[in-house]
Design a protein around this motif. Sequence first.
Motif, PDB file in Angstrom:
ATOM      1  N   HIS A  11       0.822  -1.212   0.000  1.00 28.12           N
ATOM      2  CA  HIS A  11       0.000   0.000   0.000  1.00 28.12           C
ATOM      3  C   HIS A  11       0.859   1.267   0.000  1.00 28.12           C
ATOM      4  O   HIS A  11       0.456   2.308  -0.500  1.00 28.12           O
ATOM      5  N   GLU A  12       2.049   1.173   0.540  1.00 25.89           N
ATOM      6  CA  GLU A  12       2.900   2.366   0.672  1.00 25.89           C
ATOM      7  C   GLU A  12       3.861   2.513  -0.507  1.00 25.89           C
ATOM      8  O   GLU A  12       3.872   3.539  -1.156  1.00 25.89           O
ATOM      9  N   CYS A  13       4.657   1.493  -0.804  1.00 30.58           N
ATOM     10  CA  CYS A  13       5.703   1.650  -1.824  1.00 30.58           C
ATOM     11  C   CYS A  13       5.345   0.960  -3.142  1.00 30.58           C
ATOM     12  O   CYS A  13       6.095   1.061  -4.110  1.00 30.58           O
ATOM     13  N   LYS A  14       4.192   0.265  -3.190  1.00 28.06           N
ATOM     14  CA  LYS A  14       3.677  -0.370  -4.407  1.00 28.06           C
ATOM     15  C   LYS A  14       4.517  -1.540  -4.899  1.00 28.06           C
ATOM     16  O   LYS A  14       4.339  -2.017  -6.011  1.00 28.06           O
ATOM     17  N   LYS A  15       5.425  -2.014  -4.084  1.00 27.01           N
ATOM     18  CA  LYS A  15       6.220  -3.182  -4.446  1.00 27.01           C
ATOM     19  C   LYS A  15       5.323  -4.413  -4.416  1.00 27.01           C
ATOM     20  O   LYS A  15       4.489  -4.555  -3.525  1.00 27.01           O
ATOM     21  N   MET A  16       5.498  -5.310  -5.387  1.00 33.65           N
ATOM     22  CA  MET A  16       4.695  -6.529  -5.406  1.00 33.65           C
ATOM     23  C   MET A  16       5.274  -7.536  -4.420  1.00 33.65           C
ATOM     24  O   MET A  16       6.460  -7.826  -4.437  1.00 33.65           O
ATOM     25  N   ILE A  17       4.397  -8.081  -3.584  1.00 32.98           N
ATOM     26  CA  ILE A  17       4.829  -9.036  -2.571  1.00 32.98           C
ATOM     27  C   ILE A  17       3.834 -10.194  -2.507  1.00 32.98           C
ATOM     28  O   ILE A  17       2.658 -10.010  -2.805  1.00 32.98           O
ATOM     29  N   PRO A  18       4.292 -11.390  -2.140  1.00 34.50           N
ATOM     30  CA  PRO A  18       3.352 -12.499  -1.973  1.00 34.50           C
ATOM     31  C   PRO A  18       2.397 -12.192  -0.828  1.00 34.50           C
ATOM     32  O   PRO A  18       2.817 -11.679   0.212  1.00 34.50           O
ATOM     33  N   LYS A  19       1.124 -12.474  -1.031  1.00 34.47           N
ATOM     34  CA  LYS A  19       0.120 -12.137  -0.022  1.00 34.47           C
ATOM     35  C   LYS A  19       0.438 -12.784   1.322  1.00 34.47           C
ATOM     36  O   LYS A  19       0.205 -12.207   2.376  1.00 34.47           O
ATOM     37  N   SER A  20       1.002 -13.972   1.281  1.00 32.86           N
ATOM     38  CA  SER A  20       1.298 -14.689   2.520  1.00 32.86           C
ATOM     39  C   SER A  20       2.393 -14.001   3.325  1.00 32.86           C
ATOM     40  O   SER A  20       2.492 -14.193   4.531  1.00 32.86           O
ATOM     41  N   ALA A  21       3.225 -13.189   2.654  1.00 28.30           N
ATOM     42  CA  ALA A  21       4.328 -12.515   3.345  1.00 28.30           C
ATOM     43  C   ALA A  21       3.980 -11.092   3.734  1.00 28.30           C
ATOM     44  O   ALA A  21       4.777 -10.393   4.337  1.00 28.30           O
ATOM     45  N   ALA A  22       2.788 -10.638   3.376  1.00 33.97           N
ATOM     46  CA  ALA A  22       2.417  -9.244   3.619  1.00 33.97           C
ATOM     47  C   ALA A  22       2.130  -8.979   5.091  1.00 33.97           C
ATOM     48  O   ALA A  22       1.694  -9.864   5.820  1.00 33.97           O
ATOM     49  N   VAL A  23       2.375  -7.732   5.494  1.00 32.36           N
ATOM     50  CA  VAL A  23       2.003  -7.262   6.828  1.00 32.36           C
ATOM     51  C   VAL A  23       0.646  -6.587   6.704  1.00 32.36           C
ATOM     52  O   VAL A  23       0.421  -5.805   5.785  1.00 32.36           O
ATOM     53  N   HIS A  24      -0.266  -6.886   7.613  1.00 35.88           N
ATOM     54  CA  HIS A  24      -1.627  -6.358   7.493  1.00 35.88           C
ATOM     55  C   HIS A  24      -1.905  -5.271   8.519  1.00 35.88           C
ATOM     56  O   HIS A  24      -1.498  -5.370   9.663  1.00 35.88           O
ATOM     57  N   ALA A  25      -2.614  -4.255   8.072  1.00 36.20           N
ATOM     58  CA  ALA A  25      -3.135  -3.239   8.980  1.00 36.20           C
ATOM     59  C   ALA A  25      -4.648  -3.242   8.825  1.00 36.20           C
ATOM     60  O   ALA A  25      -5.156  -3.026   7.728  1.00 36.20           O
ATOM     61  N   MET A  40       4.456  -0.097   7.015  1.00 32.99           N
ATOM     62  CA  MET A  40       3.244   0.078   7.799  1.00 32.99           C
ATOM     63  C   MET A  40       3.418   1.220   8.800  1.00 32.99           C
ATOM     64  O   MET A  40       2.528   2.052   8.964  1.00 32.99           O
ATOM     65  N   ASP A  41       4.568   1.285   9.445  1.00 33.16           N
ATOM     66  CA  ASP A  41       4.832   2.370  10.392  1.00 33.16           C
ATOM     67  C   ASP A  41       4.822   3.722   9.690  1.00 33.16           C
ATOM     68  O   ASP A  41       4.288   4.699  10.198  1.00 33.16           O
ATOM     69  N   TYR A  42       5.420   3.779   8.510  1.00 37.75           N
ATOM     70  CA  TYR A  42       5.465   5.014   7.737  1.00 37.75           C
ATOM     71  C   TYR A  42       4.044   5.468   7.415  1.00 37.75           C
ATOM     72  O   TYR A  42       3.701   6.640   7.582  1.00 37.75           O
ATOM     73  N   TRP A  43       3.205   4.532   7.000  1.00 33.34           N
ATOM     74  CA  TRP A  43       1.818   4.859   6.670  1.00 33.34           C
ATOM     75  C   TRP A  43       1.056   5.319   7.924  1.00 33.34           C
ATOM     76  O   TRP A  43       0.308   6.282   7.892  1.00 33.34           O
ATOM     77  N   LYS A  44       1.286   4.640   9.043  1.00 36.17           N
ATOM     78  CA  LYS A  44       0.606   5.013  10.286  1.00 36.17           C
ATOM     79  C   LYS A  44       0.976   6.425  10.713  1.00 36.17           C
ATOM     80  O   LYS A  44       0.129   7.194  11.159  1.00 36.17           O
ATOM     81  N   LYS A  45       2.255   6.781  10.581  1.00 41.18           N
ATOM     82  CA  LYS A  45       2.702   8.130  10.934  1.00 41.18           C
ATOM     83  C   LYS A  45       2.025   9.163  10.047  1.00 41.18           C
ATOM     84  O   LYS A  45       1.629  10.226  10.501  1.00 41.18           O
TER      85      LYS A  45
END
Length: 54
Positions: A11-25, A40-45
């Motif tokens: 959501h922040e840097c648009k890098k493609m990542i496997p869904k299983s490895a993603a961090v969720h907010a 995620m921290d950057y987005w939260k700030k």
Amino acid sequence: MPKENKKIPCHECKKMIPKSAAVHAEGKDYVLHFCSIECMDYWKKKQKKEKKNS
Ligand SMILES: [Zn+2]
């Protein structure tokens, strides 16, 4: 077919990542995916800043 192999954009840097490895907010009506805790921290700030300004 394992759905975990599906790739999603961070959501922040648009890098493609496997869904299983993603961090969720999770919020009330949304789930966001990030490539790392750092993103995620950057987005939260950013969210906090935007709330203060409005
Ligand atoms: Zn990212």
